[in-house]
Design an enzyme around this catalytic site. Structure first.
Site, mmCIF file in Angstrom:
data_model
loop_
_atom_site.group_PDB
_atom_site.id
_atom_site.type_symbol
_atom_site.label_atom_id
_atom_site.label_comp_id
_atom_site.label_asym_id
_atom_site.label_seq_id
_atom_site.Cartn_x
_atom_site.Cartn_y
_atom_site.Cartn_z
ATOM 1 C CG ASP A 68 62.839 55.514 3.316
ATOM 2 O OD1 ASP A 68 61.925 56.624 3.664
ATOM 3 O OD2 ASP A 68 63.486 55.389 3.993
ATOM 4 C CD GLU A 133 59.535 54.170 8.659
ATOM 5 O OE1 GLU A 133 59.303 53.358 9.626
ATOM 6 O OE2 GLU A 133 59.809 53.720 7.551
ATOM 7 C CD GLU A 134 60.257 51.456 4.749
ATOM 8 O OE1 GLU A 134 60.797 50.592 5.876
ATOM 9 O OE2 GLU A 134 58.854 51.843 4.664
HETATM 10 ZN ZN LIG Z 1 56.551 52.593 5.421
#
Ligand SMILES: [Zn+2]
Length: 375
Positions: A68, A133-134
């Protein structure tokens, strides 16, 4: 054209704004399955996670990444469209060029050279990719680690392809991260007319000295591995929009990035002591988004340093700066964790880019780490 560049271009074209994966993982799976990696999908909620493993034995080296990306921001500010990668003056432009589609591509091409050369390598190799993750990171690596621990699948070494490099590729590796502790503060007053302040209680006036003291406080001096703990107010809200009304409440959001010289509990206690000393009426809620972690040394750090030195001539500087990463979920399992990836100067920015020449160099360093640990 370089295979690492080709794959990076392909991944950037996929509009994988968090928590979307947009088919990035399928591309990686298609490349690694023929090399003997077994594929397991560990999807949770809106998040895709894939666990690819080659081999059964210990030790297990994991390459960790996220497909992502953060939103591009105003499209008109980009010199070329964020999801149509473009090369200008030796730089590859596009959202995810540095964070971290080039890192993923470099892992794949490193494996495509290493595995055929060492089909009987010792231990096991895994690649773990997440699409969260973001964003909130609640259905990503944290959930995968729970699943792995539940079946006693143990990670020895984890190499994360996050952009760690500062001035030139491989000058910095991350061997730890500061903790991140968020607070939401609500201060209560009494709403009223600005002409009758004695009949109101202004939460802005009450909060200002307390917030100033929080901003001025030295929380610690850091230590050998970590910079000093920092405190930042990120949001502050109060007021009705009218110029003649004293508001009834104020809300402030703040964040600590903290070192191992202190603890989340100690920070909470000290904040509350300051607020109490200023006589505020308040509510305070906390969210610990990651405890600090550190891999001070060991086989992984040594292998990474030897690989970096072999390719670039000098070892990297170990560092613990920057934001949190998914390493915070891996480190508590006891695994050694190192982050090594492209230049981070433009991550999350408009016109994110990475030097094209760095892509194959990064791939060679990853291949070197594989050889050092598992050949
Ligand atoms: Zn990253």
């Amino acid at each position: 054209m370089s295979e690492t560049l080709n794959l990076t271009l392909d991944l950037i074209r996929r509009v994988s704004v968090t928590p979307e994966d947009a088919g990035c993982m399928d591309r990686v799976v298609a490349r690694l399955q023929p090399l003997g990696f077994r594929t397991e999908w560990l999807n949770f909620g809106d998040t895709r996670n894939v666990w690819l493993r080659r081999g059964q034995d210990a030790p297990l080296l994991v390459f960790l990444g996220h497909t992502d990306v953060v939103p591009p921001g105003p499209l008109e500010d980009w010199l070329s469209p964020p999801f149509e990668p473009e090369i200008r003056d030796g730089m590859l432009y596009g959202r995810g060029a540095a964070d971290m589609k080039s890192g993923i591509a470099a892992m794949v091409t490193a494996l495509e050279r290493f595995v055929p050369a060492h089909p009987g390598h010792r231990g096991s190799i895994a690649v773990l990719l997440t699409s969260d993750e973001e964003g909130a990171a609640t259905h990503g690596v944290v959930k995968v680690v729970e699943a792995l621990e539940a079946r006693d699948e143990h990670i020895d070494w984890c190499l994360i392809g996050e952009p760690s490099s500062f001035d030139r590729l491989g000058d910095v590796i991350r061997v730890g991260r500061r903790g991140s502790l968020c607070g939401v503060l609500r201060v209560f007053g009494v709403q009223g007319h600005v002409a009758y302040p004695d009949r109101a209680d202004n939460p802005i006036h009450r909060s200002a000295p307390a917030l100033a003291e929080l901003v001025a406080t030295t929380w610690d001096e850091g230590n050998e591995f970590f910079p000093a703990t920092s405190f930042q107010i990120s949001n502050i809200r109060a007021g009705t929009g009218a110029e003649n009304v004293i508001p009834g409440r104020l809300e402030a959001l703040f964040n600590f990035r903290y070192s191992t010289a202190t603890t989340a509990d100690a920070l909470k206690e000290r904040v509350e002591a300051i607020l109490n000393r200023h006589g505020l009426r308040y509510e305070l809620s906390w969210r610990l988004s990651g405890a600090p972690f550190l891999t001070a040394g060991g086989e992984l750090v040594d292998a990474v340093q030897r690989a970096v030195t072999a390719v670039l001539g000098t070892p990297a500087r170990p560092d613990t700066g920057g934001g949190t990463s998914d390493g915070r979920f891996i480190a508590p399992t006891g695994a050694q964790v190192v982050e090594l990836g492209p230049l981070n100067g433009t991550i999350h920015k408009i016109n994110e880019h990475v030097p094209v020449a760095d892509l194959d160099v990064l791939s060679r360093i990853y291949q070197g780490v594989l050889a050092e640990l598992l050949a």
